[in-house]
Design an enzyme around this catalytic site. Structure first.
Site, PDB file in Angstrom:
ATOM      1  N   SER A  94     -55.938 -13.066 -20.160  1.00  0.00           N
ATOM      2  CA  SER A  94     -55.175 -13.711 -21.230  1.00  0.00           C
ATOM      3  C   SER A  94     -56.062 -13.814 -22.465  1.00  0.00           C
ATOM      4  O   SER A  94     -57.298 -13.886 -22.352  1.00  0.00           O
ATOM      5  CB  SER A  94     -54.736 -15.119 -20.814  1.00  0.00           C
ATOM      6  OG  SER A  94     -54.215 -15.840 -21.913  1.00  0.00           O
TER       7      SER A  94
ATOM      8  N   TYR B 213     -57.064 -23.538 -17.792  1.00  0.00           N
ATOM      9  CA  TYR B 213     -56.371 -22.248 -17.799  1.00  0.00           C
ATOM     10  C   TYR B 213     -57.223 -21.196 -18.501  1.00  0.00           C
ATOM     11  O   TYR B 213     -57.453 -20.100 -17.963  1.00  0.00           O
ATOM     12  CB  TYR B 213     -55.007 -22.358 -18.477  1.00  0.00           C
ATOM     13  CG  TYR B 213     -54.340 -21.012 -18.634  1.00  0.00           C
ATOM     14  CD1 TYR B 213     -53.885 -20.320 -17.514  1.00  0.00           C
ATOM     15  CD2 TYR B 213     -54.210 -20.416 -19.889  1.00  0.00           C
ATOM     16  CE1 TYR B 213     -53.300 -19.062 -17.640  1.00  0.00           C
ATOM     17  CE2 TYR B 213     -53.626 -19.158 -20.017  1.00  0.00           C
ATOM     18  CZ  TYR B 213     -53.175 -18.491 -18.889  1.00  0.00           C
ATOM     19  OH  TYR B 213     -52.616 -17.247 -19.019  1.00  0.00           O
TER      20      TYR B 213
END
Length: 253
Positions: free
Chosen positions: A139, A152
């Site tokens: 990501s 995250y």
């Protein structure tokens, strides 16, 4: 010999889009996910195009992943590709307000689940050799911090470093390792992150012309199907509408 791909988290988002994209090209599919109803429905749909093996699986469960890999049919002794897609974000509140259970879930899924699937399938990928691929879903959060990304983002930074280190270990085997780092993409991912809050989900994507799962699947298809001597190490992909904000400065009143 028919090419084959193992896709984790295939019941929604990028994983489901990848399953559809690879099925169109006749690749044999091993698709896994936690939601049996969705998994079986997808398998039934795609079985008209190719061979599909659905496996109900929670990648956080090391013993379950071991059983799944050990029980794969002999025809999958050589595996062409692994797409480590299973992953999630939970919450976007400041770290000091977060639930430690959510942090555990993200670490167990995004890091440990990816580790289990990779390590246990590596012998099959190495047996395939030249042209085999591991594609990890990272990501932009692994590169660029933003408020609420904390654990995250840290898990996706792990994905990047793990991918690079695997390249070193697998040198000479012919197995390629790639990390794709999507930015804003409209999918069930954000609905999960926001605890099912549809209004917050809608606000996130309103007017943004975000990426779609099919965009990521098409990019992954391209990465995995490069000539066998080419390795796409890392690829960051964002919608044109998204860019980087300036540094944040807290100012006293």
């Amino acid at each position: 010999m028919t090419s084959s791909v193992f896709i984790t988290g295939a019941t929604s988002g990028f994983g489901e889009a990848c399953a559809r994209r690879f099925a169109r090209e006749g690749w044999s599919l091993i698709i896994s996910g936690r939601r049996e109803d969705r998994l079986q429905a997808l398998a039934k749909e795609l079985s008209s195009q190719t061979e599909v093996l659905p496996i109900v699986l929670d990648v956080r469960d090391r013993a379950a992943v071991t059983r799944a890999v050990d029980n794969l049919p002999a025809k999958f002794d050589k595996l062409t590709a692994l797409i480590n897609n299973a992953g999630l974000a939970l919450g976007a509140d400041p770290a000091q307000n977060c639930d430690l259970d959510d942090w555990d879930t993200m670490v167990d899924t995004n890091i440990k689940g990816l580790m289990y699937c990779t390590r246990l399938l590596l012998p099959r990928l190495i047996a395939q050799g030249r042209g085999a691929s591991i594609l990890n879903l990272g990501s932009v959060a692994g590169q660029w911090p933003y408020p609420g990304s904390h654990v995250y983002g840290a898990t996706k930074a792990f994905v990047e470093q793990f991918s690079l280190s695997l390249r070193c270990d697998l040198q000479g085997t012919g197995v390629r390792v790639s990390n794709i780092e999507p930015g804003l993409c409209e999918s069930e991912f954000s609905l999960v992150r926001f605890g099912g809050d549809q209004a917050r989900y809608d606000k996130t994507y309103a007017g943004a012309e975000a990426l779609q799962p099919e965009d990521i699947a098409e990019t992954i298809w391209w990465m995995i199907n490069q000539p066998a001597h080419i390795n796409i190490n890392s690829l960051e992909i964002m919608p044109v509408s998204q860019a980087w904000a300036g540094f944040s400065v807290h100012r006293k009143e």
